[in-house]
Design a protein around this motif. Structure first.
Motif, PDB file in Angstrom:
ATOM      1  N   ALA A 177     -22.316   7.111  -8.114  1.00  0.00           N
ATOM      2  CA  ALA A 177     -21.730   7.339  -6.790  1.00  0.00           C
ATOM      3  C   ALA A 177     -20.841   8.583  -6.790  1.00  0.00           C
ATOM      4  O   ALA A 177     -20.852   9.374  -5.839  1.00  0.00           O
ATOM      5  N   ASP A 178     -20.068   8.763  -7.854  1.00  0.00           N
ATOM      6  CA  ASP A 178     -19.183   9.931  -7.933  1.00  0.00           C
ATOM      7  C   ASP A 178     -19.986  11.230  -7.958  1.00  0.00           C
ATOM      8  O   ASP A 178     -19.550  12.249  -7.419  1.00  0.00           O
ATOM      9  N   ASP A 179     -21.154  11.207  -8.580  1.00  0.00           N
ATOM     10  CA  ASP A 179     -21.992  12.399  -8.644  1.00  0.00           C
ATOM     11  C   ASP A 179     -22.500  12.776  -7.250  1.00  0.00           C
ATOM     12  O   ASP A 179     -22.549  13.962  -6.888  1.00  0.00           O
ATOM     13  N   VAL A 180     -22.894  11.763  -6.480  1.00  0.00           N
ATOM     14  CA  VAL A 180     -23.349  12.020  -5.108  1.00  0.00           C
ATOM     15  C   VAL A 180     -22.219  12.601  -4.280  1.00  0.00           C
ATOM     16  O   VAL A 180     -22.389  13.610  -3.578  1.00  0.00           O
ATOM     17  N   ARG A 181     -21.048  11.987  -4.360  1.00  0.00           N
ATOM     18  CA  ARG A 181     -19.898  12.469  -3.574  1.00  0.00           C
ATOM     19  C   ARG A 181     -19.485  13.880  -4.000  1.00  0.00           C
ATOM     20  O   ARG A 181     -19.076  14.691  -3.158  1.00  0.00           O
ATOM     21  N   ALA A 182     -19.586  14.170  -5.288  1.00  0.00           N
ATOM     22  CA  ALA A 182     -19.238  15.513  -5.766  1.00  0.00           C
ATOM     23  C   ALA A 182     -20.183  16.550  -5.167  1.00  0.00           C
ATOM     24  O   ALA A 182     -19.755  17.643  -4.756  1.00  0.00           O
ATOM     25  N   ASP A 183     -21.464  16.244  -5.123  1.00  0.00           N
ATOM     26  CA  ASP A 183     -22.431  17.158  -4.500  1.00  0.00           C
ATOM     27  C   ASP A 183     -22.099  17.384  -3.035  1.00  0.00           C
ATOM     28  O   ASP A 183     -22.166  18.517  -2.528  1.00  0.00           O
ATOM     29  N   GLU A 184     -21.736  16.319  -2.348  1.00  0.00           N
ATOM     30  CA  GLU A 184     -21.446  16.432  -0.916  1.00  0.00           C
ATOM     31  C   GLU A 184     -20.165  17.228  -0.664  1.00  0.00           C
ATOM     32  O   GLU A 184     -20.096  18.013   0.289  1.00  0.00           O
ATOM     33  N   ARG A 185     -19.161  17.040  -1.508  1.00  0.00           N
ATOM     34  CA  ARG A 185     -17.938  17.843  -1.379  1.00  0.00           C
ATOM     35  C   ARG A 185     -18.245  19.318  -1.606  1.00  0.00           C
ATOM     36  O   ARG A 185     -17.727  20.191  -0.892  1.00  0.00           O
ATOM     37  N   GLU A 186     -19.076  19.586  -2.601  1.00  0.00           N
ATOM     38  CA  GLU A 186     -19.407  20.969  -2.909  1.00  0.00           C
ATOM     39  C   GLU A 186     -20.174  21.610  -1.757  1.00  0.00           C
ATOM     40  O   GLU A 186     -19.961  22.777  -1.427  1.00  0.00           O
ATOM     41  N   ALA A 187     -21.057  20.846  -1.132  1.00  0.00           N
ATOM     42  CA  ALA A 187     -21.791  21.362   0.029  1.00  0.00           C
ATOM     43  C   ALA A 187     -20.817  21.752   1.129  1.00  0.00           C
ATOM     44  O   ALA A 187     -20.954  22.822   1.754  1.00  0.00           O
ATOM     45  N   ALA A 188     -19.815  20.903   1.369  1.00  0.00           N
ATOM     46  CA  ALA A 188     -18.816  21.198   2.398  1.00  0.00           C
ATOM     47  C   ALA A 188     -18.023  22.449   2.044  1.00  0.00           C
ATOM     48  O   ALA A 188     -17.744  23.292   2.911  1.00  0.00           O
ATOM     49  N   GLU A 189     -17.670  22.587   0.783  1.00  0.00           N
ATOM     50  CA  GLU A 189     -16.922  23.773   0.344  1.00  0.00           C
ATOM     51  C   GLU A 189     -17.736  25.049   0.502  1.00  0.00           C
ATOM     52  O   GLU A 189     -17.182  26.124   0.760  1.00  0.00           O
ATOM     53  N   LEU A 190     -19.042  24.941   0.356  1.00  0.00           N
ATOM     54  CA  LEU A 190     -19.919  26.101   0.512  1.00  0.00           C
ATOM     55  C   LEU A 190     -20.248  26.389   1.974  1.00  0.00           C
ATOM     56  O   LEU A 190     -20.889  27.389   2.275  1.00  0.00           O
ATOM     57  N   GLY A 191     -19.822  25.493   2.862  1.00  0.00           N
ATOM     58  CA  GLY A 191     -20.063  25.706   4.289  1.00  0.00           C
ATOM     59  C   GLY A 191     -21.399  25.191   4.776  1.00  0.00           C
ATOM     60  O   GLY A 191     -21.830  25.539   5.884  1.00  0.00           O
ATOM     61  N   ALA A 192     -22.053  24.355   3.996  1.00  0.00           N
ATOM     62  CA  ALA A 192     -23.348  23.809   4.406  1.00  0.00           C
ATOM     63  C   ALA A 192     -23.128  22.646   5.360  1.00  0.00           C
ATOM     64  O   ALA A 192     -22.491  21.660   5.016  1.00  0.00           O
ATOM     65  N   ASN A 193     -23.655  22.760   6.573  1.00  0.00           N
ATOM     66  CA  ASN A 193     -23.550  21.663   7.537  1.00  0.00           C
ATOM     67  C   ASN A 193     -24.920  21.150   7.955  1.00  0.00           C
ATOM     68  O   ASN A 193     -25.059  20.435   8.942  1.00  0.00           O
ATOM     69  N   GLY A 194     -25.932  21.536   7.229  1.00  0.00           N
ATOM     70  CA  GLY A 194     -27.283  21.068   7.474  1.00  0.00           C
ATOM     71  C   GLY A 194     -28.133  21.298   6.240  1.00  0.00           C
ATOM     72  O   GLY A 194     -27.738  22.018   5.326  1.00  0.00           O
ATOM     73  N   VAL A 195     -29.279  20.652   6.225  1.00  0.00           N
ATOM     74  CA  VAL A 195     -30.188  20.786   5.092  1.00  0.00           C
ATOM     75  C   VAL A 195     -31.618  20.983   5.603  1.00  0.00           C
ATOM     76  O   VAL A 195     -31.920  20.590   6.733  1.00  0.00           O
ATOM     77  N   PRO A 196     -32.460  21.601   4.753  1.00  0.00           N
ATOM     78  CA  PRO A 196     -32.215  22.011   3.373  1.00  0.00           C
ATOM     79  C   PRO A 196     -31.324  23.242   3.296  1.00  0.00           C
ATOM     80  O   PRO A 196     -31.324  24.091   4.192  1.00  0.00           O
TER      81      PRO A 196
END
Length: 242
Positions: free
Chosen positions: A163-182
């Protein structure tokens, strides 16, 4: 060179974008020197894990569309998928919370089988009559991908596992400014948003390899097909890449 891809199994443009990226990578001269890492991004993180339903019904309810309009939207996405040689069912697909899928993906990453699992999960979700929101289906997919059945079951049974790995990826996405995927990040220099054409991915890889400072490739995220955090998956307007 490392390419990181933030995506969600529920996102049709991630499914299509992965195929397009792989075609673009195959045309890249230094493809054997590229490491591809898949990162987690949930389109609907607030949804209860047991809350699943038909995807067309979800589109109707969430966006106030008629069933005919929702089906037309799905047909447009299906056309793009078919153009990449991918199967795509417009009806009869489930939609739900993808947190457990992401957790299992991190197990697969640790065992060197992440790409295999994601390919199987995308195909099951979009092309086959298999619900990726059912744990038994996920265990079957994990075994097909080469993972140990008991270990996969253990991860799915323990809601804290990875679970922590998933949340870490999501935090990093937010820090990079990603608000959509892919969302594709090449060597931490710049990002490519959406399911861009294969040729553009090849161009991006070539420019990243050369180490040049460039402007965002393919324009803004609105120019390319993508799914955003409210769960909408847009088809580009006429004149845009599809």
């Amino acid at each position: 060179m490392r390419v990181e891809i933030w995506s969600d199994i529920a996102c049709p443009w991630c499914y299509i974008g992965k195929a397009r990226f792989e075609k673009g990578l195959a045309a890249f001269a230094h493809r054997d020197e590229v490491e591809v890492v898949h990162r987690s991004f949930e389109l609907d993180p607030g949804r209860a894990r047991k809350d699943t339903g038909d995807v067309v019904d979800m589109i109707v309810a969430k966006y106030g569309r008629t069933r005919e309009e929702a089906l037309a939207m799905e047909e447009n996405v299906a056309s793009n998928a078919h153009s990449e040689g991918l199967g795509y069912r417009t009806e009869g697909r489930d939609h739900g919370n993808t947190f457990d899928i992401h957790r299992l993906s991190h197990l697969a990453k640790a065992r060197g089988r992440q790409d295999e699992l994601l390919n199987l999960a995308y195909r099951a979700n979009f092309a086959e009559e298999r619900s990726v929101y059912d744990h038994e289906t996920l265990v079957d997919l994990a075994v097909e991908a080469g993972l140990d059945e008991a270990e996969a079951r253990g991860v799915l049974a323990d809601s804290d596992a990875y679970a922590d790995d998933v949340r870490a990826d999501e935090r990093e996405a937010a820090e990079l400014g990603a608000n959509g995927v892919p969302f594709f990040v090449l060597d931490r220099r710049y990002g490519v948003s959406g399911g861009q054409p294969a040729e553009l991915f090849t161009q991006a890889l070539e420019q990243a390899w050369q180490g040049r400072t460039i402007t965002p490739i393919g324009g803004s995220a609105q120019d390319a097909a993508a799914c955003d955090t409210d769960g909408s998956c847009e088809v580009p307007q006429a004149g845009a890449h599809s």
